[in-house]
Design a protein around this motif. Structure first.
Motif, mmCIF file in Angstrom:
data_model
loop_
_atom_site.group_PDB
_atom_site.id
_atom_site.type_symbol
_atom_site.label_atom_id
_atom_site.label_comp_id
_atom_site.label_asym_id
_atom_site.label_seq_id
_atom_site.Cartn_x
_atom_site.Cartn_y
_atom_site.Cartn_z
ATOM 1 N N VAL A 83 -5.673 -7.374 21.268
ATOM 2 C CA VAL A 83 -5.217 -6.846 19.942
ATOM 3 C C VAL A 83 -4.045 -5.913 20.339
ATOM 4 O O VAL A 83 -3.115 -5.935 19.619
ATOM 5 C CB VAL A 83 -6.299 -5.845 19.438
ATOM 6 C CG1 VAL A 83 -5.944 -5.097 18.166
ATOM 7 C CG2 VAL A 83 -7.523 -6.788 19.066
ATOM 8 N N LEU A 84 -4.365 -4.910 21.394
ATOM 9 C CA LEU A 84 -2.889 -4.338 21.742
ATOM 10 C C LEU A 84 -1.952 -5.287 22.101
ATOM 11 O O LEU A 84 -0.669 -4.902 21.727
ATOM 12 C CB LEU A 84 -3.187 -3.493 22.914
ATOM 13 C CG LEU A 84 -2.074 -2.576 23.651
ATOM 14 C CD1 LEU A 84 -1.757 -1.516 22.564
ATOM 15 C CD2 LEU A 84 -2.417 -1.956 24.646
ATOM 16 N N PRO B 83 3.644 -15.817 20.418
ATOM 17 C CA PRO B 83 2.330 -16.847 19.940
ATOM 18 C C PRO B 83 1.171 -16.324 20.076
ATOM 19 O O PRO B 83 0.729 -15.704 20.843
ATOM 20 C CB PRO B 83 2.704 -18.016 20.502
ATOM 21 C CG PRO B 83 3.743 -17.903 21.501
ATOM 22 C CD PRO B 83 4.290 -16.467 21.463
ATOM 23 N N ALA B 84 0.143 -16.605 19.213
ATOM 24 C CA ALA B 84 -1.007 -16.374 19.090
ATOM 25 C C ALA B 84 -2.263 -17.236 19.935
ATOM 26 O O ALA B 84 -3.264 -17.046 20.094
ATOM 27 C CB ALA B 84 -1.535 -16.107 17.732
ATOM 28 N N TYR C 159 -5.786 -16.405 21.452
ATOM 29 C CA TYR C 159 -6.949 -17.125 20.748
ATOM 30 C C TYR C 159 -7.910 -17.618 21.764
ATOM 31 O O TYR C 159 -9.035 -17.415 21.695
ATOM 32 C CB TYR C 159 -6.226 -18.084 19.851
ATOM 33 C CG TYR C 159 -7.309 -19.096 19.432
ATOM 34 C CD1 TYR C 159 -8.545 -18.685 18.508
ATOM 35 C CD2 TYR C 159 -7.388 -20.362 20.154
ATOM 36 C CE1 TYR C 159 -9.570 -19.704 18.280
ATOM 37 C CE2 TYR C 159 -8.388 -21.408 19.726
ATOM 38 C CZ TYR C 159 -9.302 -21.117 18.996
ATOM 39 O OH TYR C 159 -10.351 -21.952 18.685
ATOM 40 N N LYS C 160 -7.202 -18.148 22.830
ATOM 41 C CA LYS C 160 -7.966 -18.513 23.840
ATOM 42 C C LYS C 160 -8.735 -17.872 24.646
ATOM 43 O O LYS C 160 -10.124 -17.997 25.195
ATOM 44 C CB LYS C 160 -7.073 -19.697 24.972
ATOM 45 C CG LYS C 160 -6.298 -20.665 24.305
ATOM 46 C CD LYS C 160 -5.469 -21.634 25.471
ATOM 47 C CE LYS C 160 -4.976 -22.781 24.876
ATOM 48 N NZ LYS C 160 -3.870 -23.342 25.939
ATOM 49 N N ARG D 266 -0.222 -14.372 12.613
ATOM 50 C CA ARG D 266 0.752 -15.177 13.330
ATOM 51 C C ARG D 266 0.607 -16.647 12.977
ATOM 52 O O ARG D 266 1.887 -17.377 13.134
ATOM 53 C CB ARG D 266 0.193 -14.892 15.060
ATOM 54 C CG ARG D 266 0.386 -13.776 15.712
ATOM 55 C CD ARG D 266 1.517 -13.221 15.412
ATOM 56 N NE ARG D 266 1.488 -11.709 15.829
ATOM 57 C CZ ARG D 266 1.579 -11.260 17.132
ATOM 58 N NH1 ARG D 266 1.660 -11.996 18.084
ATOM 59 N NH2 ARG D 266 1.660 -10.257 17.503
ATOM 60 N N ASP D 267 -0.441 -17.167 12.869
ATOM 61 C CA ASP D 267 -0.365 -18.953 12.769
ATOM 62 C C ASP D 267 -1.641 -18.981 11.955
ATOM 63 O O ASP D 267 -2.669 -19.524 12.193
ATOM 64 C CB ASP D 267 -0.831 -19.551 14.015
ATOM 65 C CG ASP D 267 -0.693 -20.944 14.065
ATOM 66 O OD1 ASP D 267 -0.127 -21.355 13.092
ATOM 67 O OD2 ASP D 267 -0.647 -21.674 15.053
ATOM 68 N N PRO D 268 -1.254 -18.952 10.378
ATOM 69 C CA PRO D 268 -2.346 -18.963 9.478
ATOM 70 C C PRO D 268 -2.576 -20.619 9.236
ATOM 71 O O PRO D 268 -3.583 -20.886 8.553
ATOM 72 C CB PRO D 268 -1.700 -18.419 8.128
ATOM 73 C CG PRO D 268 -0.217 -18.604 8.167
ATOM 74 C CD PRO D 268 0.100 -18.272 9.834
#
Length: 898
Positions: free
Chosen positions: A114-115, A124-125, A129-130, A162-164
């Motif tokens: 989160v930070l 990039p997210a 995410y991984k 970031r990547d909806p």
């Protein structure tokens, strides 16, 4: 240094782990209450106190508390982030070794991700995410419901933002809701459909392959707000009126949904007056904002953001710290996410506009980071609060001139997915990009333009000729027939409006009539010619459009279709003068009989002189016939017109009787007659020109005070004076013009930007013809004027039209076809100085923001190349122009080799 025990506060005394837990527990309880009532200020203050104590315990007393007992301070601090210092405290608190407990390790991993997402707003997210999908949630318990739910929901929102369009955030919800306690499961399950609905509202380019959801899962009030938001995006103002009227009776002033209602009302562009006027809602909105809680915190965050940007612009983006700019970007993202939680469309618009400004500021600071420029421009298009006419906005758009084609492609694809409410801004963006739009996307852009022209709703902006920018595209495409076929429905519709003929300054209709397939060109021409238009200006504009198209098309079918109709409808003397070119294609303009045009031109100038001669003090401005300088240079003036030239000179000498614009016009008439008339005209004009150079006409009415507008006219008169003097010098090759050279040297450093181009023109022709130190001095003045035009104070580079005009003038002087080419200069030293100055300054235009300046510089190099003596060091510059994203720049390098 040890602190004096007498000066310690209650949180500064050495304590053990149990005492620390109790103190932090008290802070946690107060912070939770502040979180639930939406008091972000108190949350920030309490989290800062707690984090300072946690850091001190870790640093000074080596006391590491379980992360499960302290993560509330980090979680809620990031959720309600306001100051960059608080983010630094969270980062410091997470730098210390964790306890050996597995739960703490999993919790620490989520906190760090989160930070990371907050600290790096454009990263990039995918990597986050991984790592998050592998995280365990065993540490969650009902004891940590407040901070735990805030942490995991906020984490999902950041990944979504970031990547909806990806499935990552949705899978994260599915996995976490399957393993967490029931107290957390319902909020997480409700989060997914909300984000799916909002993806369609705010990220139209992201289209996840998910079943389309209804708004039935929402609370009734949120479903209504969602419906109103959709109606805003579609410009459905009357329907939006009904939705707002339905919401108003259901919301109380103290309701958390009151601000979203106010926001929806402020976005409504309907002309219908509601029973509850917007002014009342606006007043209540101000009261609500000042009353504290969530609304006050959000307004404070925006104020902090505005102060940050103001400081950046005061320093200038290049002087500002990147950290300041990036923190502004963070605040914009957090405000976006907060506004979506509350379904507040107005707050979303404000946050999006601020986020756009932050992105564009970073783009200036880091010009090679095109991602910031692309994101900023897309956000600016979506926000109703950002003015795209602002020079700052336009300067950011020019950054894309040098972006790789992949970035420009991504940008244009996103722009083309705009909604109706954004369509006018989209048109402005496409118009500014024009010939830098990747050619592969031109068919899609053409389809969008057809939809724009056919769309009848309120587009929050309008333009008479929305297709005008295609004039800078059609001449350069490999297959213009394909583009013209796509544009045909829109062109056919616009061709029916006389106002479009008159606003076709860029020549889009001419380009279409010239380049379109024969059947389409004939149909558009037929529609224009069938319209019975009585307005003389509109009729003349149509005649000029059709004449140019007939002359440019090589196919006889188009010529046969319209030639006789043009001959029959010619009205003005200018039009009648050109008729022989239609009747006999073998004729050249120089062979035309100008007797009728000559008489008409003389009559119109005589009428203007009569108005000036009979004017008395207090007379209003009256215009004579509209005779352009171009028309004057078409006429073959003879010695019989000597009297008229004398009358023009007499009118200029009595400048106090005429308006400034009339004086400027008469000076250009004088220049035109000198340039094409007999040698006697030069002899007549020379004494007058030298007299005006010595004592310039005041060009001020005796009955009107000199104001700022008049000063601008004075500058234009000075420019016209330099031009008429240059025409005289060109006709008097070999004469001594030291007096004119001294005038240029005296005025070159102080003349206004309006006069720079013509002053440079005069300086260049003088420097090429004068020998010795005078010629070198006047050419040095030419150099200084060139530098002045390049660095005009207070003029953004992308707005520097003066420099474009100056470089175009230089290109004419370097053209080998021009009879007064600078290469034929009598003064070799001055000629060398001319080209030396160009050698130093032309390479600096490779990345100049104004494409017209780059195109003019490319034209200079092309002309120089044609002379066969261009320095080899400029070959690289020429090659750069040949690779320029703008088609007009590449076009100017044609036949220049390479």
């Amino acid at each position: 240094m040890m602190m004096d025990p007498a000066n310690r506060g209650p949180l500064d005394n050495p304590i053990n782990e149990i005492q620390a837990s109790k103190i932090l527990g008290l802070l946690r309880d107060q912070t939770r209450r502040a979180h639930y009532i939406g008091d972000g200020f108190l949350v920030n203050h309490l989290c800062a106190l707690a984090l300072e104590r946690i850091i001190r315990l870790q640093q000074d007393e080596q006391l590491v508390l379980p992360l499960k007992e302290t993560f509330w301070a980090m979680s809620l601090a990031m959720y309600w982030l306001l100051d960059e210092d608080l983010l630094g405290k969270v980062r410091t608190a997470l730098e210390f070794p964790e306890s050996s407990e597995v739960d703490d390790q999993h919790l620490g991993a989520i906190l760090r991700q989160v930070l990371y997402l907050i600290q790096n707003p454009l990263a990039p997210a995918e990597d986050s995410y991984k790592k998050l999908i592998e995280s365990e949630l065993e540490w969650l318990s009902a004891e940590y419901l407040c901070e735990g739910l805030a942490l995991i929901s906020f984490c999902i929102e950041l990944v979504w933002q970031r990547d909806p369009g990806s499935h990552g955030w949705s899978k994260l919800i599915k996995q976490w809701s399957a393993v967490c306690l029931k107290e957390f499961r319902k909020p997480l399950e409700d989060l997914r459909p909300r984000l799916l609905l909002q993806t369609g509202l705010v990220f139209p380019e992201s289209t996840p392959n998910e079943p389309k959801l209804s708004d039935s899962f929402l609370k009734p009030i949120h479903a209504s707000l969602y419906k109103g938001w959709q109606q805003y995006l579609e410009c459905q103002w009357s329907e939006m009126d009904e939705t707002i009227s339905d919401i108003v009776p259901r919301i109380q002033y103290d309701s958390p949904d009151f601000l979203p209602l106010c926001g929806l009302q402020r976005l409504n562009y309907s002309s219908k007056v509601q029973e509850d006027p917007s002014s009342v809602i606006g007043t209540r909105w101000q009261l609500k904002v000042s009353s504290g809680g969530t609304s006050a915190f959000r307004e404070s965050r925006r104020t902090r953001f505005g102060q940050l940007l103001a400081r950046v612009w005061r320093k200038g983006p290049k002087e500002a710290r990147v950290s300041e700019l990036v923190h502004g970007f963070r605040l914009g993202i957090l405000d976006q996410i907060a506004s979506l939680r509350e379904w507040d469309a107005w707050a979303w618009n404000i946050a999006t506009g601020q986020l756009a400004e932050a992105s564009l500021a970073v783009a200036i600071k880091l010009p090679n980071q095109y991602l910031f420029a692309v994101n900023g421009l897309i956000l600016a298009m979506r926000s109703s609060t950002l003015n795209i006419y602002d020079p700052i906005f336009k300067s950011r758009l020019s950054i894309l001139d040098f972006a790789p084609v992949e970035e420009r492609t991504r940008f244009v694809e996103s722009v083309l997915q705009s909604r109706p409410v954004e369509s006018f801004k989209t048109l402005r963006l496409l118009s500014s990009l024009s010939d830098s739009i990747p050619e592969s996307l031109l068919p899609q852009v053409a389809n969008w333009c057809v939809d724009y022209v056919n769309y009848s709703g309120n587009r929050l902006g309008s333009t008479v000729h929305p297709l005008s920018f295609w004039a800078k595209i059609i001449p350069y495409v490999q297959n213009p027939h394909v583009i013209c076929r796509r544009l045909y429905p829109a062109v056919l519709k616009l061709a029916n409006y006389p106002a479009v003929w008159q606003t076709d300054d860029e020549g889009m209709l001419t380009e279409f009539l010239t380049s379109a397939p024969m059947d389409l060109a004939i149909e558009v021409g037929e529609k224009m010619m069938r319209l019975d238009e009585q307005d003389e200006r509109a009729s003349s504009a149509r005649w000029a459009l059709m004449f140019n198209a007939v002359m440019r098309r090589s196919e006889s079918t188009f010529t046969r279709e319209f030639k006789h109709r043009l001959i029959a409808t010619a009205r003005t003397e200018d039009e009648k003068f050109l008729l022989p070119l239609l009747e006999n294609p073998e004729l050249t303009p120089d062979e035309l009989d100008d007797s009728a045009l000559h008489q008409w031109c003389k009559e119109q100038v005589r009428r203007q002189l009569e108005i000036v001669r009979n004017r008395t003090t207090g007379d209003s401005v009256r215009h004579g016939g509209d005779v352009s300088e171009f028309t004057v240079t078409r006429v073959k003036w003879t010695r019989e017109d000597t009297q008229m030239l004398g009358q023009i000179i007499e009118a200029i000498d009595s400048a106090l009787q005429i308006q400034c614009f009339e004086l400027e016009r008469f000076l250009y008439y004088c220049a035109g007659m000198v340039s094409v008339g007999p040698r006697d005209f030069v002899d007549i004009a020379r004494p007058a020109i030298l007299r005006w150079i010595d004592t310039p006409p005041e060009c001020r009415d005796s009955f009107a005070p000199l104001n700022a507008k008049d000063r601008d006219a004075q500058d234009r008169v000075l420019s016209a004076l330099a031009y008429v003097a240059a025409e005289m010098v060109l006709q008097e090759n070999g004469k001594d013009h030291v007096d004119l050279a001294q005038w240029v040297i005296r005025n070159g450093f102080s003349c206004s930007p309006v006069a720079i181009a013509n002053m440079m023109f005069l300086g260049a022709v003088l420097g090429a013809r004068l020998t010795g130190i005078t010629g070198i001095s006047v050419m040095s003045t030419f150099q200084s004027l060139l530098v002045r035009a390049w660095q005009l104070p207070g003029v953004p580079a992308e707005e520097n039209k003066v420099l474009s005009q100056v470089i175009r003038q230089i290109a004419v002087m370097a053209d080998p076809k021009d009879p007064y080419n600078i290469y034929r200069a009598e003064n070799v030293e001055s000629s060398q100085l001319f080209f030396d100055s160009l050698s130093r300054i032309i390479p600096s235009f490779e990345k100049y923001p104004n494409p017209d300046v780059r195109a003019a510089a490319a034209q200079v190099l092309r002309c120089w190349k044609a002379q066969g003596s261009m320095p080899t060091e400029l070959e690289k510059t020429l090659f750069q122009f040949q690779q320029d994203p703008r088609a007009r720049v590449r076009f100017e390098t044609r036949n220049a080799g390479g």
